[in-house]
Design a protein around this motif. Structure first.
Motif, mmCIF file in Angstrom:
data_model
loop_
_atom_site.group_PDB
_atom_site.id
_atom_site.type_symbol
_atom_site.label_atom_id
_atom_site.label_comp_id
_atom_site.label_asym_id
_atom_site.label_seq_id
_atom_site.Cartn_x
_atom_site.Cartn_y
_atom_site.Cartn_z
ATOM 1 N N MET A 108 37.063 22.288 61.744
ATOM 2 C CA MET A 108 37.864 23.105 60.863
ATOM 3 C C MET A 108 39.279 23.238 61.402
ATOM 4 N N GLN A 109 39.637 22.351 62.311
ATOM 5 C CA GLN A 109 40.972 22.392 62.870
ATOM 6 C C GLN A 109 41.984 22.190 61.746
ATOM 7 N N GLY A 110 43.099 22.909 61.824
ATOM 8 C CA GLY A 110 44.121 22.807 60.795
ATOM 9 C C GLY A 110 43.859 23.694 59.593
ATOM 10 N N LEU A 111 42.786 24.485 59.643
ATOM 11 C CA LEU A 111 42.475 25.379 58.537
ATOM 12 C C LEU A 111 42.757 26.806 58.945
ATOM 13 N N ARG A 112 43.023 27.646 57.946
ATOM 14 C CA ARG A 112 43.181 29.069 58.197
ATOM 15 C C ARG A 112 42.618 29.820 57.007
ATOM 16 N N TRP A 113 42.426 31.107 57.196
ATOM 17 C CA TRP A 113 41.852 31.960 56.164
ATOM 18 C C TRP A 113 42.922 32.911 55.652
ATOM 19 N N VAL A 114 43.009 33.070 54.356
ATOM 20 C CA VAL A 114 43.959 34.006 53.752
ATOM 21 C C VAL A 114 43.237 34.832 52.688
ATOM 22 N N GLN A 115 43.819 35.972 52.372
ATOM 23 C CA GLN A 115 43.256 36.845 51.347
ATOM 24 C C GLN A 115 43.385 36.188 49.972
ATOM 25 N N MET A 116 42.375 36.354 49.158
ATOM 26 C CA MET A 116 42.438 35.926 47.764
ATOM 27 C C MET A 116 43.260 36.949 46.983
ATOM 28 N N THR A 117 43.929 36.495 45.957
ATOM 29 C CA THR A 117 44.546 37.423 45.021
ATOM 30 C C THR A 117 43.433 38.057 44.185
ATOM 31 N N ASP A 118 43.734 39.132 43.489
ATOM 32 C CA ASP A 118 42.738 39.748 42.609
ATOM 33 C C ASP A 118 42.234 38.752 41.583
ATOM 34 N N GLU A 119 43.131 37.935 41.047
ATOM 35 C CA GLU A 119 42.741 36.941 40.037
ATOM 36 C C GLU A 119 41.809 35.901 40.637
ATOM 37 N N GLU A 120 42.095 35.433 41.856
ATOM 38 C CA GLU A 120 41.224 34.456 42.513
ATOM 39 C C GLU A 120 39.854 35.056 42.803
ATOM 40 N N ARG A 121 39.846 36.304 43.262
ATOM 41 C CA ARG A 121 38.585 36.983 43.552
ATOM 42 C C ARG A 121 37.758 37.132 42.276
ATOM 43 N N PRO A 164 32.992 49.658 44.509
ATOM 44 C CA PRO A 164 33.234 49.486 45.946
ATOM 45 C C PRO A 164 34.335 50.384 46.502
ATOM 46 N N ASP A 165 34.068 50.901 47.695
ATOM 47 C CA ASP A 165 35.113 51.565 48.461
ATOM 48 C C ASP A 165 36.098 50.513 48.962
ATOM 49 N N ARG A 166 35.563 49.327 49.204
ATOM 50 C CA ARG A 166 36.383 48.210 49.693
ATOM 51 C C ARG A 166 35.862 46.930 49.061
ATOM 52 N N LEU A 167 36.770 46.093 48.573
ATOM 53 C CA LEU A 167 36.432 44.814 47.958
ATOM 54 C C LEU A 167 37.496 43.807 48.371
ATOM 55 N N THR A 168 37.106 42.832 49.187
ATOM 56 C CA THR A 168 38.071 41.854 49.691
ATOM 57 C C THR A 168 37.541 40.452 49.486
ATOM 58 N N GLY A 169 38.447 39.534 49.321
ATOM 59 C CA GLY A 169 38.097 38.128 49.202
ATOM 60 C C GLY A 169 38.968 37.293 50.113
ATOM 61 N N ARG A 170 38.361 36.287 50.702
ATOM 62 C CA ARG A 170 39.102 35.379 51.571
ATOM 63 C C ARG A 170 38.831 33.948 51.164
ATOM 64 N N LYS A 171 39.817 33.097 51.454
ATOM 65 C CA LYS A 171 39.668 31.686 51.135
ATOM 66 C C LYS A 171 40.189 30.843 52.274
ATOM 67 N N GLU A 172 39.604 29.676 52.391
ATOM 68 C CA GLU A 172 39.991 28.713 53.399
ATOM 69 C C GLU A 172 41.119 27.846 52.803
ATOM 70 N N VAL A 173 42.173 27.642 53.562
ATOM 71 C CA VAL A 173 43.260 26.771 53.103
ATOM 72 C C VAL A 173 43.671 25.864 54.249
ATOM 73 N N GLY A 174 44.295 24.739 53.927
ATOM 74 C CA GLY A 174 44.839 23.852 54.953
ATOM 75 C C GLY A 174 46.034 24.502 55.619
ATOM 76 N N SER A 175 46.323 24.075 56.827
ATOM 77 C CA SER A 175 47.457 24.660 57.563
ATOM 78 C C SER A 175 48.767 24.264 56.910
ATOM 79 N N GLN A 176 49.776 25.042 57.165
ATOM 80 C CA GLN A 176 51.103 24.812 56.589
ATOM 81 C C GLN A 176 51.982 23.960 57.505
ATOM 82 N N GLU A 177 51.366 23.348 58.526
ATOM 83 C CA GLU A 177 52.135 22.582 59.506
ATOM 84 C C GLU A 177 52.697 21.318 58.900
#
Length: 149
Positions: A1-14, A136-149
């Motif tokens: 998974m080198q070169g990948l990172r995790w970022v928050q999803m937007t509400d629409e993506e979630r 939910p008291d808390r509702l979060t979404g994350r997604k895997e994306v390629g690095s920005q390098e």
């Protein structure tokens, strides 16, 4: 998974990821010295309010009844064509079956799609089900994306 990172999803993506329903894992808090009680579960999702709905089976020897007032966390995840996606929700369940039929929460349950998964030792028609809602008291979404390098 080198070169990948995790970022928050937007509400629409979630909302798109959760769709109208699917499957995931729900975990109930237990005592500090015990592991959480976790089980696979089907869910429905109502995007306008960010609410989740669950259908629980209650076979005669189920221990779920004693945990229903405890805090929960719910996780769903999937590897998509764009990488891994996950959503985590936490809070307290509310039983929909106890609410007036014309309540907004009860009415929204009919607009979601909770998959019926047959994993029981008897026909689903012979299993007692109860329906629950999570605002939910808390509702979060994350997604895997390629690095920005």
């Amino acid at each position: 998974m080198q070169g990948l990172r995790w970022v928050q999803m937007t509400d629409e993506e979630r909302n798109e990821f959760l769709g109208n329903g699917g499957t995931g894992v729900i975990s109930f808090s237990t005592s500090p010295s015990e592991p959480p009680f976790s089980l696979p579960i089907s869910y429905g999702y109502y995007a306008d309010t960010g609410s989740l709905y669950f259908r629980f089976a209650f076979p005669p020897d189920s221990g779920k009844e004693a945990l229903l007032d405890d805090p929960i966390s719910f996780v769903t995840y999937e590897k998509t064509g764009e990488g891994y996606r996950s959503v985590v929700a936490s809070g307290h369940l509310e039983e929909v079956d106890d609410l007036p039929y014309d309540s907004a929460v009860a009415q929204r349950m009919w607009e979601v799609d909770i998959p019926l998964v047959d994993v029981f030792e008897q026909p689903p028609d012979d299993v007692t089900f109860r329906h629950f809602h999570l605002d939910p008291d808390r509702l979060t979404g994350r997604k895997e994306v390629g690095s920005q390098e």
